[in-house]
Design a protein around this motif. Structure first.
Motif, short mmCIF file in Angstrom:
data_model
loop_
_atom_site.label_atom_id
_atom_site.label_comp_id
_atom_site.label_asym_id
_atom_site.label_seq_id
_atom_site.Cartn_x
_atom_site.Cartn_y
_atom_site.Cartn_z
N GLN A 177 15.90 5.28 40.97
CA GLN A 177 15.21 6.07 41.98
C GLN A 177 14.86 5.20 43.18
O GLN A 177 15.01 5.63 44.34
CB GLN A 177 13.93 6.67 41.40
N GLY A 178 14.39 3.97 42.92
CA GLY A 178 14.04 3.07 44.02
C GLY A 178 15.24 2.71 44.88
O GLY A 178 15.14 2.64 46.11
N GLU A 181 16.15 5.79 46.95
CA GLU A 181 15.15 6.03 47.99
C GLU A 181 15.28 5.04 49.14
O GLU A 181 15.14 5.40 50.31
CB GLU A 181 13.75 5.94 47.38
N SER A 182 15.58 3.78 48.81
CA SER A 182 15.77 2.78 49.86
C SER A 182 17.01 3.07 50.70
O SER A 182 17.11 2.65 51.85
CB SER A 182 15.87 1.38 49.25
N TYR A 185 17.91 8.47 50.11
CA TYR A 185 18.12 9.65 49.26
C TYR A 185 16.92 9.81 48.33
O TYR A 185 16.93 9.31 47.21
CB TYR A 185 19.40 9.52 48.44
N PRO A 186 15.88 10.48 48.79
CA PRO A 186 14.68 10.65 47.94
C PRO A 186 14.94 11.61 46.79
O PRO A 186 15.24 12.78 46.98
CB PRO A 186 13.65 11.23 48.92
N LEU A 187 14.86 11.09 45.59
CA LEU A 187 15.06 11.89 44.39
C LEU A 187 13.90 11.65 43.43
O LEU A 187 13.33 10.55 43.40
CB LEU A 187 16.38 11.52 43.69
N THR A 188 13.56 12.64 42.65
CA THR A 188 12.52 12.47 41.64
C THR A 188 13.14 11.90 40.37
O THR A 188 14.34 12.09 40.11
CB THR A 188 11.85 13.82 41.31
#
Length: 223
Positions: A177-178, A181-182, A185-188
């Motif tokens: 996820q990190g 996100e970096s 691509y923001p994902l849960t």
């Protein structure tokens, strides 16, 4: 600069070289380091107690392992073999496939430490798999016996590796996820863990086939 606290290192080296009790050596080195650093003896003991309390769950491992060793000494493996020998229709293939499914499901629920080589495979799963193989195919050659034991260990590895990623709070999912996100691509974590399910299903099918193939090879070698 005060170099006296480094005496604790010398105590550890000398204590281990002279084969003194490891717990006594480490505690003595910690006390010596704290006192020579100018801390009050009470403060040093408080620091030791706080460190033990903060890491008490890690210390549980060192309590469990001797218990498993003691159980093995008093016949845990022999009892496991006797149980599987008394089950009608039990085979190595069926046993390991069931354990594979159990390992994947529990790992997917976050209970990744419920199995494992020291606490489950060595004392229970491996001797049960060996007993089931001998029940179906007769006495095994040494090479075949090693293959059965290796397959038992591999089954635990596959079940854990491909099951734990379904649990959204596992470290690997958080790492992925990190990275995403970096990269923008923001994902849960839940979105990522859902995509681990098809991989886990494929792993179950493929490794289940490998287990069954080994069982069939043992049968052909015995006939």
């Amino acid at each position: 600069m005060n170099y006296w606290p480094l005496l604790g290192i010398a105590i550890v080296v000398a204590g281990f070289a002279l084969r003194f009790n490891p717990l006594l050596v480490v505690v003595s080195a910690a006390l010596a380091t704290g006192v020579l650093a100018g801390l009050d003896l009470t403060a040093v003991i408080e620091a030791l107690g706080k460190a033990f309390n903060d890491n008490r769950y890690i210390s549980v491992t060192w309590i469990i392992l001797p218990v498993i060793g003691l159980l093995e000494r008093y016949g845990l493996q022999q009892r496991a073999r006797a149980v599987i020998e008394g089950v009608r229709g039990a085979t190595m293939g069926k046993l390991l496939v069931i354990y594979l499914g159990f390992r994947q499901i529990t790992a997917a629920l976050g209970m990744k430490d419920i199995g494992g080589h020291p606490q489950a495979v060595r004392p229970l799963v491996a001797p049960m798999a060996e007993a089931a193989a001998e029940k179906s195919h007769g006495t095994l050659a040494e090479g075949d016996r090693e293959k059965v034991l290796a397959m038992a260990a591999a089954t635990d590895n596959v079940g854990l590796f491909f099951g734990e990623d379904i649990f959204f709070a596992i470290a690997s999912i958080l790492l992925i996820q990190g990275v995403f996100e970096s990269a923008g691509y923001p994902l849960t974590p839940l979105q990522l863990s859902v995509w681990a399910i098809p991989t886990a299903i494929c792993a179950f099918i493929i490794h289940g086939w490998r287990i069954s193939a080994l069982d069939r090879r043992l049968g052909r070698a015995a006939s």
